[in-house]
Structure formats: C-alpha cells, structure tokens
Design an enzyme around this catalytic site. Structure first.
Site, PDB file in Angstrom:
ATOM      1  N   GLN A  31       0.723  -1.286  -0.041  1.00  0.00           N
ATOM      2  CA  GLN A  31      -0.059   0.189  -0.213  1.00  0.00           C
ATOM      3  C   GLN A  31       1.018   1.233  -0.009  1.00  0.00           C
ATOM      4  O   GLN A  31       1.967   1.245   0.035  1.00  0.00           O
ATOM      5  CB  GLN A  31      -1.199  -0.243   1.084  1.00  0.00           C
ATOM      6  CG  GLN A  31      -0.361  -0.230   2.327  1.00  0.00           C
ATOM      7  CD  GLN A  31      -1.003  -0.645   3.500  1.00  0.00           C
ATOM      8  OE1 GLN A  31      -2.567  -0.855   3.732  1.00  0.00           O
ATOM      9  NE2 GLN A  31      -0.190  -1.387   4.686  1.00  0.00           N
ATOM     10  N   ASP A  86      -0.430   0.298  13.586  1.00  0.00           N
ATOM     11  CA  ASP A  86       0.300   1.945  14.105  1.00  0.00           C
ATOM     12  C   ASP A  86       0.102   1.467  15.733  1.00  0.00           C
ATOM     13  O   ASP A  86       1.209   2.636  16.596  1.00  0.00           O
ATOM     14  CB  ASP A  86      -1.144   2.812  14.284  1.00  0.00           C
ATOM     15  CG  ASP A  86      -2.349   1.905  14.636  1.00  0.00           C
ATOM     16  OD1 ASP A  86      -3.222   2.159  13.599  1.00  0.00           O
ATOM     17  OD2 ASP A  86      -2.727   2.009  15.298  1.00  0.00           O
ATOM     18  N   ASP A 138      -0.862 -11.781   6.649  1.00  0.00           N
ATOM     19  CA  ASP A 138      -2.350 -11.231   6.274  1.00  0.00           C
ATOM     20  C   ASP A 138      -3.333 -11.927   7.220  1.00  0.00           C
ATOM     21  O   ASP A 138      -2.636 -13.572   7.451  1.00  0.00           O
ATOM     22  CB  ASP A 138      -2.281 -12.176   4.866  1.00  0.00           C
ATOM     23  CG  ASP A 138      -3.433 -12.218   4.095  1.00  0.00           C
ATOM     24  OD1 ASP A 138      -4.252 -11.805   2.663  1.00  0.00           O
ATOM     25  OD2 ASP A 138      -4.291 -11.621   5.017  1.00  0.00           O
ATOM     26  N   ASP A 156      -8.718  -4.454  13.258  1.00  0.00           N
ATOM     27  CA  ASP A 156      -7.968  -2.575  13.524  1.00  0.00           C
ATOM     28  C   ASP A 156      -7.828  -2.645  11.849  1.00  0.00           C
ATOM     29  O   ASP A 156      -6.496  -2.392  11.765  1.00  0.00           O
ATOM     30  CB  ASP A 156      -7.876  -2.680  14.291  1.00  0.00           C
ATOM     31  CG  ASP A 156      -7.536  -1.102  14.095  1.00  0.00           C
ATOM     32  OD1 ASP A 156      -6.157  -0.554  14.752  1.00  0.00           O
ATOM     33  OD2 ASP A 156      -7.765  -0.561  13.816  1.00  0.00           O
ATOM     34  N   SER A 157      -8.925  -2.938  10.382  1.00  0.00           N
ATOM     35  CA  SER A 157      -8.445  -3.415   8.896  1.00  0.00           C
ATOM     36  C   SER A 157      -9.138  -1.336   8.295  1.00  0.00           C
ATOM     37  O   SER A 157      -9.635  -1.041   9.514  1.00  0.00           O
ATOM     38  CB  SER A 157      -9.101  -4.087   8.847  1.00  0.00           C
ATOM     39  OG  SER A 157     -10.528  -3.358   8.309  1.00  0.00           O
ATOM     40  N   ASP A 159     -10.528   0.374   6.016  1.00  0.00           N
ATOM     41  CA  ASP A 159     -11.682   0.272   4.634  1.00  0.00           C
ATOM     42  C   ASP A 159     -11.808  -1.053   4.027  1.00  0.00           C
ATOM     43  O   ASP A 159     -10.730  -1.996   3.234  1.00  0.00           O
ATOM     44  CB  ASP A 159     -12.035   1.208   3.860  1.00  0.00           C
ATOM     45  CG  ASP A 159     -12.244   1.932   4.932  1.00  0.00           C
ATOM     46  OD1 ASP A 159     -12.069   3.542   4.462  1.00  0.00           O
ATOM     47  OD2 ASP A 159     -13.308   2.256   5.971  1.00  0.00           O
ATOM     48  N   PRO A 163      -5.333  -4.251   0.318  1.00  0.00           N
ATOM     49  CA  PRO A 163      -5.037  -5.171   1.308  1.00  0.00           C
ATOM     50  C   PRO A 163      -6.236  -5.867   2.107  1.00  0.00           C
ATOM     51  O   PRO A 163      -6.508  -7.185   3.037  1.00  0.00           O
ATOM     52  CB  PRO A 163      -4.162  -5.398   1.902  1.00  0.00           C
ATOM     53  CG  PRO A 163      -3.880  -4.398   1.912  1.00  0.00           C
ATOM     54  CD  PRO A 163      -4.441  -2.906   0.760  1.00  0.00           C
TER      55      PRO A 163
HETATM   56  N1  SAM Z   1      -7.883   3.127  12.500  1.00  0.00           N
HETATM   57  C1  SAM Z   1      -7.887   2.461  10.640  1.00  0.00           C
HETATM   58  C2  SAM Z   1      -9.033   2.569  10.405  1.00  0.00           C
HETATM   59  O1  SAM Z   1     -10.340   2.560  11.286  1.00  0.00           O
HETATM   60  O2  SAM Z   1      -9.145   2.520   9.928  1.00  0.00           O
HETATM   61  C3  SAM Z   1      -7.488   1.071  11.291  1.00  0.00           C
HETATM   62  C4  SAM Z   1      -5.662   1.254  11.264  1.00  0.00           C
HETATM   63  S1  SAM Z   1      -4.640   0.038  10.692  1.00  0.00           S
HETATM   64  C5  SAM Z   1      -3.085   1.046  10.831  1.00  0.00           C
HETATM   65  C6  SAM Z   1      -4.292  -0.411   9.403  1.00  0.00           C
HETATM   66  C7  SAM Z   1      -3.652  -1.840   9.587  1.00  0.00           C
HETATM   67  O3  SAM Z   1      -4.392  -2.699   8.860  1.00  0.00           O
HETATM   68  C8  SAM Z   1      -2.204  -1.619   8.666  1.00  0.00           C
HETATM   69  O4  SAM Z   1      -1.473  -1.116   9.177  1.00  0.00           O
HETATM   70  C9  SAM Z   1      -2.656  -2.748   7.173  1.00  0.00           C
HETATM   71  O5  SAM Z   1      -1.020  -2.653   7.116  1.00  0.00           O
HETATM   72  C10 SAM Z   1      -3.379  -3.451   8.050  1.00  0.00           C
HETATM   73  N2  SAM Z   1      -4.449  -4.379   6.881  1.00  0.00           N
HETATM   74  C11 SAM Z   1      -4.638  -3.963   5.673  1.00  0.00           C
HETATM   75  N3  SAM Z   1      -4.964  -5.372   5.238  1.00  0.00           N
HETATM   76  C12 SAM Z   1      -4.447  -6.359   6.200  1.00  0.00           C
HETATM   77  C13 SAM Z   1      -4.569  -8.063   6.091  1.00  0.00           C
HETATM   78  N4  SAM Z   1      -5.269  -8.495   4.923  1.00  0.00           N
HETATM   79  N5  SAM Z   1      -4.123  -8.769   7.164  1.00  0.00           N
HETATM   80  C14 SAM Z   1      -3.629  -8.260   8.249  1.00  0.00           C
HETATM   81  N6  SAM Z   1      -3.685  -6.430   8.090  1.00  0.00           N
HETATM   82  C15 SAM Z   1      -3.853  -6.340   6.868  1.00  0.00           C
END
Ligand code: SAM
Length: 281
Positions: A31, A86, A138, A156-157, A159, A163
């Site tokens: 990303q 984070d 993942d 805590d993903s 949208d 990924p």
């Molecule tokens: N608080 C944020 C929100 O409400 O949108 C989300 C916080 S956090 C930064 C989102 C995290 O999800 C990112 O660090 C991203 O790398 C992770 N992420 C995205 N797709 C993922 C997956 N398939 N498996 C594990 N982590 C994932």
C-alpha cells in the site's frame, strides 16, 4: 503549506489536511504509506490515501474498538489483533491486567516500523511489552492456520480496499469464529454511518450469518469524517451483553485511565438513531 487530499472511500466527499511537515511518503509491498505532521492533529498516518489514525483523536477510536469488547468479556486473557499496525489497539489491550498474551497480525512490516519510529504517542511501549507477539502476515492466512484460541479478537483493518478487502468476507469471519474460545467476543470497525453507507449493513449481514449475538455501536471520531463512525460487536456462546453495573465493576477493577471510554459511554454507544437502525433491519 502543502495539502493532503483524502477522497473518502465510497463517497463523493473530500477532506484536506495541511501537511506542515512531511515525515514519510512511500509504497510498501502492499500500500501507499504517508506520514506527516499537521498543526491541529499532530502526526497523521494515511494508507492508500485514507486517514488511518492521528495523534490527536486516535484515543477515541482505539479506546472504543478495544475496551468495549474487553470489558464485555468476563476475563479476557488471550487477545488477537488483526491489522492495527500503528500499535494503538495493542497499547490499549495491554492496559488490561487480565491480559496474558496479545498476538498482533499486520500484513505490512513497514507500517509497524514507521509506527515504532514516528508514532510513539500512539503505540507508546506496546511493541516492547513481552506479552505481545508480533506477526507480519495476512490476517486471513494467520487465522486459517493458527492452532491458537482467543477470548477477544479485534479487527483493526482499513476500509475494504487494497489489502484490507479480504478482512470483510464471510469466510474470514467463519474462520474467526472457529478460533474464538467458547465465550469469545469480536469487534471491528465498519466505517462512517453517513458517508460509507454500505460498509456497516454489509458487514452486519455477514456477522449475523456467523455469530449468534451482534450489536452495532458508534463513536464520533473527528478525522473519520461524517459524524458517527461505526463498530460491530459480536459474541460466541453468550446470549446477552453485560449490564452497566457489571461493566462498572470490571472497569473499576481494571484501574485503566481513559479519555473517552467509560462504562456509561460504552452502554450509550449502542443507542442508535433511527437512520442507522433502519440500515440494519
Ligand atoms: N484505524 C484504522 C481505520 O479505522 O481505518 C485502521 C488502522 S491500521 C493502520 C490498519 C492496518 O491494517 C494497517 O496497518 C494495514 O497494514 C493492516 N492491514 C491491511 N490489510 C491487512 C490484512 N489483510 N491482514 C493484516 N493486516 C492488514
């Protein structure tokens, strides 16, 4: 001053945030990652052009996605966080004295590296806590292969784009159900109730096919624009959520200092206005 333009996912809405100082801009394997200082919000993390978290208001989101499931469980010892790179969710989970272990699975090691270096006001010492096991993978792959079982799982993903898309499927929630202990509880963010209208009803429909108990709760998070931001709380092997006096007893026993969450706020967050209720029926 330069400006960061967020085209809100799923809506014809844009917000501009001033970039007072650029800290990092790059693309990981998964990303686009942007980290910058904003004079009103402190440090801001954006992934694929969407604001993920800011130093100023992260406490609202992280306290509500963590303490609502944690205090809904009688004795949460083993916790899984999917995403949460984070470190904010992990930091809140680790405040609970009952927690013996936290597994955090984030797909992007670069987000974690940047959080450790630049977002200490959010993750604090979470990454150094010996109860934390950090896995860069993942989330779907992890839940399909782990033999571990959990009391609470926090998704805590971002949208459902990039990924994060795979973290919104029924198959994924069935897998989460399978790795929950018998009184297990899950929370996940389900987007802006006003501007990302489909995210919540779609997720809620899936949850209802997998979990016996599902409830929506809301919180207003300034940088997740659009008024109420939504979460879904789902339970396995439980018929109802704890009442206010039970929450108050658990909260007082845990002795955790919060800036947004209280047992009263917890209970009130489940009171939904008709426009949201209608979306769920
Ligand atoms: N608080 C944020 C929100 O409400 O949108 C989300 C916080 S956090 C930064 C989102 C995290 O999800 C990112 O660090 C991203 O790398 C992770 N992420 C995205 N797709 C993922 C997956 N398939 N498996 C594990 N982590 C994932």
């Amino acid at each position: 001053m330069k400006w960061f333009k967020e085209d809100l996912y799923g809506a014809a809405i844009t917000q501009w945030l001033g970039v007072d100082k650029l800290i990092y801009k790059g693309r990981s394997k998964y990303q686009n990652i942007l980290l910058f200082e904003n004079n009103s919000l402190g440090r801001v993390l954006a992934l694929d052009g969407i604001v993920q978290t800011t130093e100023k208001d992260e406490f609202i989101y992280h306290e509500m996605i963590v303490h609502v499931p944690m205090f809904s469980h009688p004795d949460p010892k083993k916790v899984l966080i999917i995403g949460g790179g984070d470190g904010g969710a992990a930091e809140e989970v680790l405040k609970h004295p009952s927690v013996e272990s936290v597994v955090m699975v984030d797909i992007d090691g670069k987000v974690i590296e940047l959080a450790k270096k630049y977002l200490r006001k959010i993750c604090r010492r979470a990454f150094e806590d010996n109860r934390l096991t950090l896995i860069v993978d993942d989330g779907v792959k992890y839940v399909n292969n782990t033999d571990e079982r959990f009391d609470v799982i926090i998704v805590d993903s971002p949208d459902p784009i990039g990924p994060g898309k795979v973290l919104f499927t029924k198959k994924f929630y069935q897998s989460l159900y399978n790795i929950l202990n018998k009184r297990g509880i899950i929370s996940r963010q389900t987007g802006s109730t006003f501007f990302q209208g489909n995210e919540l009803p779609q997720a809620y429909r899936i949850f209802k096919q997998v979990f016996p108990l599902n409830s929506v709760y809301v919180a207003a998070i300034p940088t997740y624009i659009g008024g109420f931001f939504s979460f879904v709380l789902s339970g396995k092997g439980i018929k109802s959520w704890p009442n206010l006096s039970v929450l108050k007893r658990r909260f007082s026993k845990a002795g955790i200092k919060t800036d947004y969450y209280t047992p009263d706020v917890h209970k009130a967050s489940f009171v939904l206005p008709p426009y949201i209720q209608r979306r769920l029926s």
